[in-house]
Design a protein around this motif. Structure first.
Motif, PDB file in Angstrom:
ATOM      1  N   GLY A  92       3.739  11.167  -1.255  1.00 27.30           N
ATOM      2  CA  GLY A  92       2.485  10.585  -0.922  1.00 27.30           C
ATOM      3  C   GLY A  92       1.399  11.856  -0.833  1.00 27.30           C
ATOM      4  O   GLY A  92       0.134  11.303  -0.372  1.00 27.30           O
ATOM      5  N   SER A  93       1.620  12.675  -1.363  1.00 24.17           N
ATOM      6  CA  SER A  93       0.616  14.009  -1.315  1.00 24.17           C
ATOM      7  C   SER A  93      -0.867  13.536  -2.401  1.00 24.17           C
ATOM      8  O   SER A  93      -1.607  14.281  -2.261  1.00 24.17           O
ATOM      9  CB  SER A  93       1.088  15.165  -1.641  1.00 24.17           C
ATOM     10  OG  SER A  93       1.772  15.141  -2.908  1.00 24.17           O
ATOM     11  N   ARG A 141       7.702  -1.828 -12.209  1.00 23.95           N
ATOM     12  CA  ARG A 141       6.364  -2.502 -11.812  1.00 23.95           C
ATOM     13  C   ARG A 141       5.346  -2.224 -13.067  1.00 23.95           C
ATOM     14  O   ARG A 141       4.693  -3.050 -13.392  1.00 23.95           O
ATOM     15  CB  ARG A 141       6.064  -1.946 -10.438  1.00 23.95           C
ATOM     16  CG  ARG A 141       5.164  -3.234  -9.740  1.00 23.95           C
ATOM     17  CD  ARG A 141       5.008  -2.692  -8.342  1.00 23.95           C
ATOM     18  NE  ARG A 141       4.644  -1.414  -7.984  1.00 23.95           N
ATOM     19  CZ  ARG A 141       3.667  -0.804  -7.521  1.00 23.95           C
ATOM     20  NH1 ARG A 141       2.523  -1.819  -7.095  1.00 23.95           N
ATOM     21  NH2 ARG A 141       3.343   0.538  -7.226  1.00 23.95           N
ATOM     22  N   HIS A 180      -5.682   3.871  -4.322  1.00 23.44           N
ATOM     23  CA  HIS A 180      -5.351   2.507  -4.534  1.00 23.44           C
ATOM     24  C   HIS A 180      -5.648   1.715  -3.378  1.00 23.44           C
ATOM     25  O   HIS A 180      -5.806   2.367  -2.310  1.00 23.44           O
ATOM     26  CB  HIS A 180      -3.874   2.147  -4.757  1.00 23.44           C
ATOM     27  CG  HIS A 180      -3.399   2.471  -6.164  1.00 23.44           C
ATOM     28  ND1 HIS A 180      -3.575   1.609  -7.107  1.00 23.44           N
ATOM     29  CD2 HIS A 180      -2.946   3.431  -6.944  1.00 23.44           C
ATOM     30  CE1 HIS A 180      -3.079   2.113  -8.234  1.00 23.44           C
ATOM     31  NE2 HIS A 180      -2.704   3.288  -8.428  1.00 23.44           N
ATOM     32  N   SER A 181      -6.457   0.507  -3.503  1.00 24.57           N
ATOM     33  CA  SER A 181      -6.746  -0.313  -2.359  1.00 24.57           C
ATOM     34  C   SER A 181      -7.486   0.336  -1.597  1.00 24.57           C
ATOM     35  O   SER A 181      -7.193   0.610  -0.422  1.00 24.57           O
ATOM     36  CB  SER A 181      -5.789  -1.149  -1.728  1.00 24.57           C
ATOM     37  OG  SER A 181      -4.783  -0.101  -1.032  1.00 24.57           O
ATOM     38  N   GLU A 200      -1.596  10.273  -8.047  1.00 20.98           N
ATOM     39  CA  GLU A 200      -2.960   9.589  -8.043  1.00 20.98           C
ATOM     40  C   GLU A 200      -3.964  10.624  -9.223  1.00 20.98           C
ATOM     41  O   GLU A 200      -4.707  10.062  -9.688  1.00 20.98           O
ATOM     42  CB  GLU A 200      -3.520   9.692  -6.774  1.00 20.98           C
ATOM     43  CG  GLU A 200      -4.369   8.720  -6.484  1.00 20.98           C
ATOM     44  CD  GLU A 200      -3.420   7.550  -5.927  1.00 20.98           C
ATOM     45  OE1 GLU A 200      -2.819   7.408  -4.959  1.00 20.98           O
ATOM     46  OE2 GLU A 200      -3.272   6.521  -7.031  1.00 20.98           O
ATOM     47  N   ARG A 219      -6.445   5.308 -15.114  1.00 16.69           N
ATOM     48  CA  ARG A 219      -6.086   4.141 -14.458  1.00 16.69           C
ATOM     49  C   ARG A 219      -6.811   3.486 -13.164  1.00 16.69           C
ATOM     50  O   ARG A 219      -6.608   2.567 -12.717  1.00 16.69           O
ATOM     51  CB  ARG A 219      -4.636   4.314 -14.203  1.00 16.69           C
ATOM     52  CG  ARG A 219      -3.689   3.010 -13.622  1.00 16.69           C
ATOM     53  CD  ARG A 219      -2.180   3.347 -13.111  1.00 16.69           C
ATOM     54  NE  ARG A 219      -1.865   1.932 -12.930  1.00 16.69           N
ATOM     55  CZ  ARG A 219      -0.559   1.912 -12.443  1.00 16.69           C
ATOM     56  NH1 ARG A 219       0.389   3.188 -12.193  1.00 16.69           N
ATOM     57  NH2 ARG A 219       0.122   0.824 -12.178  1.00 16.69           N
ATOM     58  N   THR A 273       3.423   4.280  -1.527  1.00 18.80           N
ATOM     59  CA  THR A 273       3.926   4.838  -2.932  1.00 18.80           C
ATOM     60  C   THR A 273       5.278   4.469  -3.185  1.00 18.80           C
ATOM     61  O   THR A 273       6.026   3.987  -2.083  1.00 18.80           O
ATOM     62  CB  THR A 273       3.787   6.224  -2.681  1.00 18.80           C
ATOM     63  OG1 THR A 273       4.766   6.612  -2.103  1.00 18.80           O
ATOM     64  CG2 THR A 273       2.471   6.780  -2.235  1.00 18.80           C
ATOM     65  N   SER A 274       5.540   4.847  -4.416  1.00 17.07           N
ATOM     66  CA  SER A 274       6.900   4.350  -4.693  1.00 17.07           C
ATOM     67  C   SER A 274       8.107   4.871  -3.863  1.00 17.07           C
ATOM     68  O   SER A 274       9.174   4.267  -3.565  1.00 17.07           O
ATOM     69  CB  SER A 274       7.405   4.267  -6.100  1.00 17.07           C
ATOM     70  OG  SER A 274       6.848   5.389  -6.815  1.00 17.07           O
ATOM     71  N   GLU A 318       5.535   6.198 -12.812  1.00 23.75           N
ATOM     72  CA  GLU A 318       6.980   6.537 -12.301  1.00 23.75           C
ATOM     73  C   GLU A 318       7.585   5.446 -11.803  1.00 23.75           C
ATOM     74  O   GLU A 318       8.795   5.440 -11.813  1.00 23.75           O
ATOM     75  CB  GLU A 318       6.191   6.786 -10.787  1.00 23.75           C
ATOM     76  CG  GLU A 318       6.967   7.298  -9.757  1.00 23.75           C
ATOM     77  CD  GLU A 318       6.077   7.541  -8.483  1.00 23.75           C
ATOM     78  OE1 GLU A 318       4.727   7.389  -8.465  1.00 23.75           O
ATOM     79  OE2 GLU A 318       6.645   8.269  -7.590  1.00 23.75           O
ATOM     80  N   ARG A 350      -0.070  13.343  -5.922  1.00 21.96           N
ATOM     81  CA  ARG A 350       0.461  13.948  -7.322  1.00 21.96           C
ATOM     82  C   ARG A 350       0.021  12.808  -8.554  1.00 21.96           C
ATOM     83  O   ARG A 350      -0.658  12.950  -9.397  1.00 21.96           O
ATOM     84  CB  ARG A 350       1.733  14.278  -7.370  1.00 21.96           C
ATOM     85  CG  ARG A 350       1.859  15.634  -6.403  1.00 21.96           C
ATOM     86  CD  ARG A 350       3.303  15.730  -6.235  1.00 21.96           C
ATOM     87  NE  ARG A 350       3.952  14.570  -5.689  1.00 21.96           N
ATOM     88  CZ  ARG A 350       5.306  14.337  -5.186  1.00 21.96           C
ATOM     89  NH1 ARG A 350       6.143  15.289  -5.730  1.00 21.96           N
ATOM     90  NH2 ARG A 350       5.773  13.405  -4.710  1.00 21.96           N
ATOM     91  N   SER A 357       0.863  -1.188   0.265  1.00 24.56           N
ATOM     92  CA  SER A 357      -0.056  -0.143  -0.051  1.00 24.56           C
ATOM     93  C   SER A 357       0.996   1.458   0.068  1.00 24.56           C
ATOM     94  O   SER A 357       0.313   2.183   0.185  1.00 24.56           O
ATOM     95  CB  SER A 357      -0.681   0.027   1.041  1.00 24.56           C
ATOM     96  OG  SER A 357      -0.069  -0.006   2.246  1.00 24.56           O
ATOM     97  N   LEU A 368       4.677  16.950  -1.547  1.00 29.02           N
ATOM     98  CA  LEU A 368       5.511  15.985  -0.748  1.00 29.02           C
ATOM     99  C   LEU A 368       5.076  14.639  -1.379  1.00 29.02           C
ATOM    100  O   LEU A 368       4.130  14.295  -1.895  1.00 29.02           O
ATOM    101  CB  LEU A 368       5.332  15.948   0.682  1.00 29.02           C
ATOM    102  CG  LEU A 368       5.590  17.558   1.285  1.00 29.02           C
ATOM    103  CD1 LEU A 368       5.610  17.617   2.824  1.00 29.02           C
ATOM    104  CD2 LEU A 368       6.856  18.150   0.794  1.00 29.02           C
ATOM    105  N   SER A 402       9.634  15.125  -8.235  1.00 30.41           N
ATOM    106  CA  SER A 402      10.007  15.374  -6.878  1.00 30.41           C
ATOM    107  C   SER A 402      11.188  16.437  -6.862  1.00 30.41           C
ATOM    108  O   SER A 402      11.267  17.098  -5.540  1.00 30.41           O
ATOM    109  CB  SER A 402      10.272  14.277  -6.296  1.00 30.41           C
ATOM    110  OG  SER A 402       9.121  13.169  -6.354  1.00 30.41           O
TER     111      SER A 402
END
Ligand SMILES: Nc1ncnc2c1ncn2[C@@H]1O[C@H](COP(=O)(O)OP(=O)(O)OP(=O)(O)O)[C@@H](O)[C@H]1O
Ligand SMILES: Nc1ncnc2c1ncn2[C@@H]1O[C@H](COP(=O)(O)OP(=O)(O)OP(=O)(O)O)[C@@H](O)[C@H]1O
Ligand SMILES: [Mg+2]
Ligand SMILES: [Mg+2]
Lengths: 520, 336, 297, 336
Positions: free
Chosen positions: A303-304, A352, A276-277, A308, A316, A150-151, A348, A306, A148, A301, A466
């Protein structure tokens, strides 16, 4: 300042490595002394990753020539386990995590139990992992499943994983490629502390300001050989670039000005994106527009949300709201619809959700773009090949042939492949998620030029990056994303990195205040 | 100067022959073809009758049955899924077709269409459940294997459907050339067509992308669900056709047609270089893999190996064939 | 033909490794040895899977190598008939066993031998019916659904219905060929049907299946099953089972060797060669033990 | 503030109970346990004899055999591989042990050790070939399935090994408690031990890492080869033990012991939530999965479902159980 004349803690002599025909390294000498951060620089495919993989046992003894010394004694690592038990830590370039396990378990993966013998104490693992994250100034729940994250968060987990082994030698292969300013600062604080404790570090990056910020020495690789070794006194971005590529760069960011009064190519209204999830990530009530020829950046920052936002636009992930392309409302339920509407996305995490490792380099470029290269459903081999070669040349992809395996390409080259794929269809709107992740300075410059060229042809670009410097240097307009909302917007020359930070902090303060009110 | 451009024009130097040789060895099907050639030579040296017309014919005939399924299974494996219900679908389709022709007294053509329909329908069901509900293919198709076996009993009441209309026996008995009949002809045509589709068409390329990484394929606009579901339908329909050819060949709608084929077929195509993990392999390879397994089984009988040791030898040779292929890849392709 | 050793006989049997089939093969090969013929067995090497298409190319492989004088083809499935006819057309004398297809129904078949299957089912029905005294419930299992077992079950059912109206026969269940799973199923049948007092199984393992299940379920069950292998004889002797349908597996297979040998030498043989298949109980075991002893089993 | 962190400290508000409930539902084994409870209730309502002591005992007894193998298979699946040769190894080990005790007249204990040795050796071989030579487990273990079947015929000449020494019948016939014998005792002890090892020890966690992503595990210093090989040995030895328990139970070294178990065992553990793709699942789940399949099989017979429909029902229920688990995960875990 470490004494670089002291005996090296870890050294490699005359390392040569051949991948069935490709000579990745040709006699490299390299060393690092205790308390030193030694930058390893070079263009994509220069052999940086290969070198640290050898030093870490990923390429085991016997698969290369040359010698490795630790504490002045010769060593040869048969496996990463070997290297690890001898105090060598490693953060790989690509994301390598155990998705089905928790963050804490990932951080302590491969280590023996904490406490009594072979038993695992989940609680203790979680506490210790939490402490390390606190140290790194980041907020990741140790109990969360890595699937769960982010990269960028995954990357931080890998860094924590290397640090907990308390290595004497730590090798970091582009650790900051997906991190933004704040996280980079926190990481640097940790690295400085390790340095003070006498840890020897090898630091690979394409972000030259970072080298200036924390490295003590730099070795530049070129075509598998040491081009030059530079002491801290002589550090200078231009020198680095020149020794890496043999070229001089005039300006990092090409001139570009958004055309005035150009029609809007992408308009997004009230877009709400499911994470996601389920509910963990997401973006709410996003309104933005991109004009033809405009480069718009999404800053924020980790996980903000972006990425998404891009994913929501591209179909997607499920999203509600309205998307208009060149004024037409389009219903985008899947990436297929997005592509039909003229939108392309560069993702990104190339490992994967970018590359197809079962197909060769060429087919990776043309996949999804085969319609114009085929007749009656049959792929026209000659046409495909020539368009692949054109695309490869345009982006300077350094693969031996269109038939070469993708796995064997260096990280930056892989990124270029994906670029070639996204550009092949001549999109109207290009969504780019960390477009220069892992790309060397010279190529990065080329990519910037390419993006500006695309903009000048009337393509609308929406970029997540970033590296704030990059975003601010490139974009006509920046939107600041915090916690899934757009909290600020400013144009070229209306602000810099500090403005982004200020608006993010303000947004967070506001939210905390609101939360406090609710609980009161 | 760009390195990619360099290679596009291979150097015409002295090493060119060596390169071409290595290029040949690098072709996916060469590993299993070499293994098969070796085995054929071995059997033939020990017992020349191995290459007698009669034996070759018998091998080709039986290969055509499982081979038809192998074509479908290869396509499905390339798309990243697999199907354990093929044998059971073959059997069910055969008895349904037989019942339609006999108990329901419908024309033979309707019976055949009915049989194919059953196979395609089961394939569709497998596909929908796997793709839309996310049930792993292993479980769904194993469940379908049981369901199919049960339905065979329900349809037939446990008794083989016998006798069949004369037309069916004629189809089974036709000698087109060299003693080979319709099943072989269908098999060859289908194999060539499927190989071509996978190798040369957009459809095929998208299939490889789907099996290689579904998420990536989805992101480049490929309707991965449709590809997977269609692959399931294809394997279902081909299994049905194979089952009906067996029925025509034997002249009876037996209740055990196809039993145990699930593992044989997968084993064969994997021996032929098709990946279990999706996105790699060719129809030619899959078909040659199946052929090799049948060659081994027949050869062991011809050279008179004690029957208890035959199964052991099959197991060993199967593993060795895959091993040879791995060695080939490691040393020739990496080294090329 | 000059010498017996020059007579080459082939035996074709799907599911070659099933224990009962192995017993048949032994009967055939031993008789061949006795008569001096040169004999060979081919078939799909499986103990559980009946796969005719996989068996045919193996037979063809043997035929490609050796010039056989006569061929035995195991016949309990009409799917093999077309192959019998094909071989017959090539001029091979063909014999089948274990089933007795009426003369003329299989083109080219020269002779058939085996127990009269229906009669075996009838005999089993009579043994159970008499033992139960005409009242009770009987469970019926098959290994799988195939012509032989179906015919036997049908005859069993018919006989009970005709002769013992007081006895109820449950629906047929398939026990399969894996012993532990078969036994679990039999226990479940006993649980689901508290009135079951007897059981008949048409497959070789069913005596073990049912006597084991009766023991586990703690029930008294009159067990009748097939095949006089040593373990089954012991179970009857100990009282755990009541009777065995003494299928003449060994004898019929030996008969195949004789018939094929005769045909190979141009002799004519009768088409139908039925063998008795009586039900043996504790009192009749001695000769069977002796037969097993002499066969070295 | 990161949203993930919120979850670490659940608010002690009114929703706390709901959360705890969801937490319970989120436990991996709950899905299949719920499915099983439903089925048991259903069978029991239709036919109270389903829950009779004897029937429960019979189910537990037969579960103990395949269950022992399921423990090993779960461990192996967690480590990212799987084994199709389990049934064949069970059968081979049983007949080898039987032959050692009878034909070779060795003491019973030596026979048993010999049987376990055969199983462990085959496991070692499977492991070495898969791990060191890179042959896919599917091919290697399918090959071994054939080899094992062949060897069973070679060892026994096709006849069951009978009679066995009295000691074996005693082992098979011992009633420890509630009519359950040594096989059940062994099964329970082994299941608890294995579950504990996977859940709580470094060994277990490393096993998950190995199966979750071999490359990463290797990178963090786990000897993935050793883990995989040992998992293969474990499953081999446990298969051998299961085979010998069946033999003791039947009092005969039959040649078809274990046949067909390969798919049953994998189906069972997958129904119990163990992932076919490695790195996920628990022994408890795997064991409950197998138990559920056996409950279904027995229940259908007890309630008197026509035998043709039994297989169909098993297939359907198997798929549905996995479907239920997927739904549970999607709605409860994601939403938590
Ligand atoms: N496993 C491999 N097989 C074949 N060739 C390889 C393999 N790994 C790397 N190479 C080749 O070796 C060369 C050096 O690659 P390496 O990954 O070390 O580059 P790098 O300096 O890390 O580049 P980047 O900055 O893009 O990460 C490249 O030409 C690459 O294609
Ligand atoms: N459950 C998940 N499954 C797959 N991908 C996920 C999942 N959760 C998150 N992601 C990935 O994480 C990213 C979501 O990141 P988000 O948009 O929230 O942050 P961001 O601002 O892009 O930050 P970052 O720099 O960390 O990527 C997406 O790129 C997505 O690929
Ligand atoms: Mg690199
Ligand atoms: Mg992102």
């Amino acid at each position: 300042m470490p004494n670089t004349t002291q005996a090296p803690l870890f050294s490699a002599t005359a390392i040569a490595k051949n991948f069935g025909g490709v000579q990745a390294l040709r006699g490299v000498d390299f060393d690092v002394v205790a308390g030193e951060i030694h930058a390893l620089l070079g263009q994509n495919g220069a052999g940086k990753s290969t070198l640290v993989k050898i030093l870490n046992g990923v390429h085991p003894a016997g698969s290369y020539t040359g010698t490795i010394q630790l504490d002045g004694r010769p060593f040869s690592f048969a496996s990463p386990a070997d290297a690890r038990s001898n105090g060598v830590g490693y953060v790989p370039q690509e994301i390598e995590v155990l998705e089905q396990l928790s963050v804490a378990e990932n951080v302590f993966a491969g280590r023996t139990g904490l406490g009594a013998g072979m038993l695992v104490h989940q609680r203790k693992l979680e506490q210790r992992a939490g402490a390390i994250f606190a140290d790194l100034g980041i907020d990741i729940n140790p109990r969360a499943y890595v699937a769960s994250l982010t990269s960028a968060q995954r990357h931080l987990v890998m860094i924590a994983r290397a640090i907990v082994t308390k290595p004497r030698v730590l090798m970091l292969d582009e650790p900051t490629a997906s991190l933004s300013g704040t996280e980079v600062d926190a990481l640097f604080a940790v690295l400085r502390r390790l340095k003070a404790q006498g840890v020897a570090m090898i630091y690979i990056t394409h972000r030259l300001p970072e080298v200036l910020a924390i490295c003590d020495r730099a070795t530049v690789l070129r075509d598998g050989q040491v081009a030059v070794r530079i002491a801290r006194e002589n550090f200078n971005a231009e020198t680095f670039i020149f020794s890496m590529s043999g070229q001089r760069l005039q300006r990092l960011f090409p001139e570009h000005a958004a055309p005035v009064g150009a029609p809007t190519v992408l308009e997004v209204r009230h877009l709400t994106v499911a994470g996601h999830s389920g509910a963990v990530h997401g973006a709410r009530d996003i309104n933005l527009c991109v004009a033809a020829g405009e480069i718009v950046g999404l800053a924020g920052l980790l996980g903000s949300g972006r990425s998404e936002i891009l994913h929501g636009i591209y179909g997607r992930v499920a999203a509600e709201g309205e998307v208009r392309v060149t004024g037409q409302t389009v219903s985008i339920k899947s990436p297929r619809d997005a592509r039909a509407a003229g939108i392309a996305l560069l993702t990104e995490d190339r490992k994967r959700d970018g590359l197809l490792f079962n197909l060769p380099v060429g087919a990776n470029i043309t996949i999804g773009n085969l319609a114009p290269l085929s007749r009656h459903g049959m792929v026209r081999g000659g046409l495909e090949r020539s368009s692949i070669l054109t695309a490869m040349r345009a982006l300077n992809v350094k693969a031996s042939s269109p038939q070469a395996a993708v796995t064997h390409q260096s990280g930056g080259n892989q990124q270029k492949l994906l670029f070639a794929r996204a550009l092949m269809r001549a999109p109207k709107v290009l969504l780019l998620d960390e477009p220069t992740k892992g790309v060397d300075a010279a190529t990065r410059h080329e990519i910037y030029r390419l993006l500006v060229e695309l903009a000048e042809k009337g393509v609308g670009l929406l970029i997540v990056a970033s590296e704030l410097e990059e975003l601010i240097g490139l974009c006509d307009r920046c939107l600041v994303v915090a916690d899934g909302r757009i909290v600020d917007e400013f144009g070229r020359s209306e602000g810099g990195e500090d403005r982004v930070l200020r608006s993010v902090t303000a947004a967070q303060a506001e939210r905390h205040a609101a939360a406090a009110q609710v609980s009161a | 100067m760009n390195s990619a451009a360099e290679v596009s024009a291979p150097p015409r130097d002295a090493r060119s022959f060596r390169r071409r040789l290595i290029g040949l060895i690098a072709v996916g099907e060469v590993g299993v073809l070499a293994a098969m050639a070796l085995l054929i030579a071995f059997f033939w040296l020990l017992e020349p009758a191995f290459l007698s017309e009669r034996n070759i014919r018998a091998i080709l005939n039986v290969v055509s049955f499982v081979g038809i399924i192998a074509i479908g299974q290869t396509i499905l494996l390339v798309a990243g899924e697999f199907d354990l219900s093929v044998g059971s679908v073959a059997g069910l389709s055969a008895v349904v077709a037989a019942k339609l022709m006999t108990a329901a007294a419908l024309p033979v053509s309707v019976g055949i269409l009915g049989g194919i329909g059953v196979g395609a329908l089961i394939g569709l069901l497998n596909g929908l459940i796997v793709v839309r509900l996310g049930i792993p293919a292993f479980i769904q198709t194993l469940g379908m294997l049981f369901i199919g076996q049960g339905l065979i009993q329900v349809v037939t009441g446990g008794y083989p459907v016998y006798p069949l209309p004369e037309a069916i026996n004629t189809i089974g008995g036709t000698d087109l050339a060299f003693g080979l009949g319709w099943s072989f002809a269908f098999f060859i045509v289908a194999a060539i067509a499927a190989d071509f589709v996978l190798r040369r068409t957009v459809l095929g390329r998208n299939m490889y992308a789907t099996g290689g990484n579904k998420e990536v394929a989805h992101l480049v606009g490929i309707n991965t669900s449709a590809y997977k579901i269609n692959a399931f339908i294809t394997v279902g329909a081909l299994s049905a056709i194979a089952g009906m050819f067996v029925m025509a060949d034997l002249g009876s709608g037996g209740t055990s047609i196809g039993s145990g084929w699930e593992l044989t077929v997968i084993a064969g195509v994997v021996v032929g270089g098709v990946s279990l993990f999706g996105g790699a392999g060719t129809v030619a390879g899959g078909v040659v893999g199946i052929l090799m397994l049948k060659v081994v089984q027949s050869g062991l009988v011809v050279i008179g190996v004690n029957s208890n040791w035959q199964q052991i030898a099959v197991g060993v040779i199967m593993v060795m064939a895959v091993g040879l292929d791995i060695v080939r890849r490691r040393y020739f392709i990496a080294g090329a | 033909l000059a010498r017996a050793a020059d007579i080459h006989l082939l035996w074709v049997q799907a599911m070659k490794d099933h224990p009962v089939h192995r017993l048949m093969q032994a009967g055939f090969l031993n008789k061949c040895k006795e008569l001096g013929y040169t004999c060979e067995v081919v078939g799909d090497p499986s103990a559980t899977n009946w796969d005719i298409p996989a068996t045919l190319p193996l037979a063809e492989a043997a035929l490609a190598r050796t010039k056989y004088d006569a061929i035995g083809v195991y016949g309990p499935d009409p799917a093999i008939y077309s192959y019998i006819s094909k071989l017959a057309k090539e001029g091979f004398p063909i014999v089948t066993w274990h089933v007795l297809p009426p003369e003329g129904t299989v083109n080219g078949l020269k002779a058939a031998t085996g127990e009269n299957i229906a009669e075996a089912g009838t005999n089993a029905a009579i043994a159970i019916g008499d033992k139960l005294g005409g009242k009770g419930t009987v469970a019926l299992t098959q290994g799988a659904s195939n012509d032989t077992e179906n015919a036997m079950s049908d005859a069993f059912r018919k006989t009970i219905a005709a002769k013992y109206p007081g006895i109820k026969v449950l629906e047929t269940q398939m026990e399969g060929f894996e012993p532990s799973a078969a036994e679990a199923k039999a226990v479940a049948i006993l649980q689901g049907n508290p009135d079951v007092t007897a059981a008949f199984g048409t497959t070789g393992n069913s005596i073990q299946t049912w006597s084991g299940a009766a023991r586990k379920a703690g029930r008294d069950v009159v067990v009748v099953g097939m095949d006089y292998i040593r373990q089954n004889l012991d179970l009857v002797k100990s009282g755990a089972a009541y009777g065995i349908v003494a299928q003449p597996l060994y004898e019929e297979s030996a008969k195949v060797a004789e018939l094929l040998g005769d045909l190979a030498q141009g002799k004519t043989v009768p088409y139908s060669n039925p063998l008795p298949a009586k039900v043996i109980t504790a009192a009749d075991l001695a000769p069977y033990y002796k037969m097993l002893d002499s066969a070295g089993q």
